[in-house]
Scaffold this motif. Structure first.
Motif, short mmCIF file in Angstrom:
data_model
loop_
_atom_site.label_atom_id
_atom_site.label_comp_id
_atom_site.label_asym_id
_atom_site.label_seq_id
_atom_site.Cartn_x
_atom_site.Cartn_y
_atom_site.Cartn_z
N GLY A 54 11.06 -10.28 -20.95
CA GLY A 54 9.66 -9.73 -20.36
C GLY A 54 9.62 -9.39 -19.16
O GLY A 54 8.76 -8.93 -18.43
N SER A 55 10.83 -9.46 -18.40
CA SER A 55 10.90 -8.78 -17.06
C SER A 55 10.87 -7.64 -16.94
O SER A 55 10.91 -6.71 -17.65
N ARG A 56 10.36 -6.92 -15.77
CA ARG A 56 9.87 -5.51 -15.40
C ARG A 56 11.01 -4.99 -14.47
O ARG A 56 10.76 -3.98 -14.08
N GLY A 57 12.32 -5.31 -14.60
CA GLY A 57 13.13 -4.61 -13.83
C GLY A 57 13.44 -5.73 -12.47
O GLY A 57 13.11 -6.74 -12.36
N SER A 58 14.25 -5.07 -11.35
CA SER A 58 14.15 -5.76 -10.24
C SER A 58 13.09 -6.21 -9.52
O SER A 58 12.07 -5.38 -9.77
N PRO A 59 13.11 -7.41 -8.77
CA PRO A 59 11.82 -7.80 -8.15
C PRO A 59 11.52 -6.62 -7.08
O PRO A 59 12.22 -5.94 -6.61
N VAL A 60 10.14 -6.83 -6.74
CA VAL A 60 9.69 -5.77 -5.91
C VAL A 60 9.10 -6.67 -4.82
O VAL A 60 8.40 -7.67 -5.23
N SER A 61 9.07 -5.95 -3.55
CA SER A 61 8.43 -6.65 -2.24
C SER A 61 7.61 -5.71 -1.64
O SER A 61 7.53 -4.73 -1.64
N ILE A 62 6.71 -6.41 -1.12
CA ILE A 62 5.65 -5.62 -0.38
C ILE A 62 5.88 -5.43 1.04
O ILE A 62 6.18 -6.36 1.79
N SER A 63 6.03 -4.35 1.51
CA SER A 63 6.64 -3.89 3.07
C SER A 63 5.34 -4.34 3.75
O SER A 63 4.31 -3.65 3.56
N ALA A 64 5.79 -4.85 4.62
CA ALA A 64 4.80 -4.78 6.19
C ALA A 64 4.45 -3.24 6.75
O ALA A 64 5.45 -2.99 7.08
N ILE A 65 3.56 -2.73 6.92
CA ILE A 65 3.13 -1.55 7.32
C ILE A 65 2.34 -1.53 8.80
O ILE A 65 1.45 -2.22 8.97
N SER A 66 3.30 -1.00 9.60
CA SER A 66 2.72 -0.80 10.93
C SER A 66 2.26 0.59 11.29
O SER A 66 2.64 1.28 10.48
N SER A 67 1.64 0.90 12.45
CA SER A 67 1.17 2.26 12.81
C SER A 67 2.44 3.39 12.70
O SER A 67 2.41 4.22 11.90
N GLN A 68 3.48 2.80 13.09
CA GLN A 68 4.82 3.53 13.14
C GLN A 68 5.30 3.93 11.76
O GLN A 68 5.56 5.03 11.38
N VAL A 69 5.34 2.72 11.06
CA VAL A 69 5.56 3.06 9.44
C VAL A 69 4.82 3.81 8.77
O VAL A 69 5.32 4.71 8.12
N TYR A 70 3.50 3.90 9.22
CA TYR A 70 2.68 4.56 8.36
C TYR A 70 2.75 5.96 8.70
O TYR A 70 2.87 6.97 7.55
N LYS A 71 3.01 6.16 9.93
CA LYS A 71 3.11 7.65 10.27
C LYS A 71 4.43 8.45 9.67
O LYS A 71 4.54 9.59 9.51
N LYS A 72 5.36 7.66 9.87
CA LYS A 72 6.99 8.12 9.62
C LYS A 72 7.32 8.09 8.03
O LYS A 72 7.77 9.07 7.42
N GLU A 73 6.78 6.84 7.45
CA GLU A 73 7.31 6.86 6.03
C GLU A 73 5.91 7.29 4.81
O GLU A 73 6.29 7.15 3.71
N ILE A 74 4.87 7.24 5.15
CA ILE A 74 3.63 7.39 4.41
C ILE A 74 3.23 8.75 4.33
O ILE A 74 3.05 9.36 3.28
N VAL A 75 2.55 9.10 5.63
CA VAL A 75 2.04 10.24 5.84
C VAL A 75 2.75 11.61 5.45
O VAL A 75 3.63 11.94 5.66
N ASP A 76 2.01 12.19 4.26
CA ASP A 76 2.56 13.65 3.76
C ASP A 76 4.19 13.34 3.41
O ASP A 76 4.68 14.49 3.67
N GLN A 77 4.52 12.42 3.03
CA GLN A 77 6.10 12.48 2.70
C GLN A 77 6.07 12.41 1.08
O GLN A 77 7.29 12.62 0.52
N GLY A 78 4.87 12.95 0.34
CA GLY A 78 5.10 13.06 -1.05
C GLY A 78 5.05 12.04 -2.00
O GLY A 78 5.27 12.14 -3.31
N MET A 79 5.23 10.81 -1.41
CA MET A 79 5.45 9.34 -2.22
C MET A 79 4.02 8.75 -2.28
O MET A 79 3.43 8.81 -1.22
N THR A 80 3.67 8.41 -3.46
CA THR A 80 2.48 7.75 -3.55
C THR A 80 2.62 6.09 -3.27
O THR A 80 3.54 5.49 -3.54
#
Length: 574
Positions: free
Chosen positions: A192-218
């Motif tokens: 019943g496990s769904r693969g490797s455990p997932v963790s929630i990343s803490a998002i800062s302003s810098q991380v948001y701009k660098k890793e999220i904005v228009d990087q193509g990943m949902t």
């Protein structure tokens, strides 16, 4: 002995009474549906009532008890086995607790999400929903899960996951448009496990701009403050969704106490409860935050996430696709051939990750016996075919099989990256062979129309001809001009030209020119049209067809010195 017998009889009678009380509430009546109602009707009724009586929105007395009734009713009727048991025996057989909820040790109500007491449940005190955003005085909040071999804590299992993503069940011919699916097993993994455990990343302003904005990943993002009750439960739901969609999306949380400016700038500051957003590419190439306002359960949230996965791949008819093998905008093209009617989830994810480097297409085909498929050199489905920017075709992979989505995305990403390197090498080789950088002007077709003259192209120069002699003359002129550094020529941000050049066989596509001229320029053996797709306007070159005169015309077009006319209708290739 007599006292014990009396006590036993009393307790048995009490238990029987309570059981009868618990089953007197008809789940069909609670949801207001007929006994022959479809699952769709039951789901719609549940959604409507749960919104109406949600304790966080409805402050009327009795709303909380009604909300519990609605949840328990839906728990029975949405499960075919429980519904059958209720219809046959008058209860769902082994799922006590149906009713208004019973006060527990915490002085609250228990809402069962799957399987009844002792399995999956979360308990709220009577005032917890109202005090979610308050300080102090709130009752306890707990969330419990079933065991490793028990049912899923959020109401869907691996069969459901693979059915949604690949069109089948694990180990049973699951399909990603023909891709076989299997859960894959790892040493030490639990049923019943769904693969490797997932963790929630803490998002800062810098991380948001660098890793999220228009990087193509949902991204699935949680905004909260530590004082808000309920964010741990929401985190559990988010992790469950992320686990089932590993590779398709990433998850993060934004603490609005430590990142107040980010929350304010994005407009995501939580109110009385935590808020959940998807960074979506559904509407345009630029990502945007879309808030989730559905039920706090993994299944509807997962469906919401899948709906907001990238949509950069264009659906095409494979029969007409090969005529546009010469790609434009200096980008190679890749097309997925599969038996799926809709764009597969994995292909949508890949189109997001690599949309700045490829033109993505996908086509539905019946089988490899199709003459068009055979002509493309494909002997097994699903298959990925690529065209270099010089028009050279390659079958990148055929008969693709996968074990899970995450590994498939990694493997196919590596495949695309290798093809991109090959395209760069071919382009470099072509430049050495042709010092002038001469390239072939593509012929405008139905399948490449959007790429050449779609709304993303500011100006499209169309050279229409009616004989091979006039084609050669137009092609020579446009070839020469396409190499020159005219103003507004190259948009370096995405590698796409702001002006495109194309040829049109007017003898075969005469109706296309009717959008510009009622007679379709039938009196001319060749004609040059400057078309602005975004505005739906055009201008026609009427001078002598020489390189110098055409260059002067295009320069005037780009500088705004030419008057444009509204098209008679939107030009369409048939």
């Amino acid at each position: 002995m007599g006292n014990r017998l009396v006590l036993w009889i009393f307790l048995s009678a009490l238990l029987f009474f309570l059981t009868m009380e618990a089953t007197t509430i008809d789940p069909y009546k609670v949801l207001g549906v007929e006994r022959n109602a479809s699952q769709r009707e039951i789901q719609k009724a549940f959604h409507k009532l749960s919104l109406q009586y949600h304790p966080d929105k409805n402050k009327n007395k009795g709303a909380q008890a009604k909300f519990s009734e609605i949840n328990n009713a839906y728990e029975i009727l949405s499960d075919e086995e429980k519904r059958k048991n209720y219809d046959t025996y008058g209860d769902e057989k082994g799922s006590p607790g149906f009713g208004a909820g019973s006060p527990g040790d915490h002085g609250g109500y228990t809402y069962f999400t799957n399987g009844g007491p002792g399995k999956n449940q979360f308990t709220y005190g009577p005032s917890d929903w109202q005090s979610m955003g308050g300080q102090g005085g709130s009752k306890s909040f707990s969330f419990s899960f079933g065991g490793p071999s028990g049912p899923s804590s959020f109401g869907f299992g691996m069969d459901d996951i693979f059915s949604n993503l690949f069109g089948g069940k694990p180990g049973g011919g699951g399909q990603f448009g023909g891709f076989s699916g299997s859960t894959g097993s790892r040493p030490g993994s639990q049923p019943g496990s769904r693969g490797s455990p997932v963790s929630i990343s803490a998002i800062s302003s810098q991380v948001y701009k660098k890793e999220i904005v228009d990087q193509g990943m949902t991204w699935l993002l949680l905004s909260y403050t530590p004082s808000l009750k309920g964010h741990q439960h929401v985190e559990s739901v988010i992790k469950e969704v992320a686990s089932s969609l590993q590779g398709a999306l990433k998850i993060g949380s934004i603490n609005c106490e430590t990142e107040p400016s980010l929350c304010k700038d994005l407009g995501i500051y939580p109110r009385r409860m935590p808020r959940v957003f998807v960074y979506s590419y559904k509407v345009s190439e630029r990502g945007s935050l879309v808030e989730y306002d559905g039920d706090w359960a993994a299944k509807p949230l997962k469906m919401f996430c899948q709906d907001h996965l990238p949509r950069f791949s264009k659906r095409v008819d494979v029969k007409h696709f090969e005529s546009s093998t010469v790609t434009v905008h200096k980008l190679p093209s890749v097309v997925l051939l599969s038996t799926k009617k809709d764009t597969p989830v994995i292909w949508r994810v890949l189109s997001g990750l690599h949309h700045n480097h490829f033109l993505f297409y996908n086509a539905e085909v019946n089988d490899v016996s199709d003459p068009t498929v055979k002509k493309l050199g494909v002997d097994a489905l699903p298959a990925i075919i690529g065209w270099l920017s010089n028009g050279e075709k390659h079958v990148l992979k055929a008969g693709i099989t996968i074990k899970d989505m995450k590994s498939a995305i990694n493997e196919l990403s590596a495949l695309l990256e290798g093809f991109e390197k090959k395209n760069k090498k071919a382009s470099s080789s072509q430049a050495k062979k042709s010092p002038t950088g001469e390239k072939q002007i593509p012929l405008l077709t139905e399948s490449n129309f959007d790429a050449l003259c779609g709304e993303k192209t500011p100006v499209c120069i169309i050279g229409a001809f009616r004989s091979s002699k006039e084609r050669k003359k137009l092609e020579s002129i446009l070839n020469t001009l396409s190499q020159k550094s005219l103003s507004r020529q190259q948009n370096s941000a995405d590698g796409r030209d702001s002006i495109s050049y194309t040829l049109l066989d007017a003898s075969k596509k005469a109706s296309f020119l009717n959008a510009f001229d009622k007679a379709g320029f039938k009196s001319l053996d060749k004609v040059l049209v400057a078309y602005k797709p975004r505005r739906g306007t055009f201008a026609v070159f009427e001078g002598e067809m020489t390189t110098e005169e055409v260059e002067r015309f295009i320069g005037s077009v780009l500088n705004g010195d030419i008057r444009f006319t509204k098209t008679r209708q939107k030009p369409v290739l048939k």
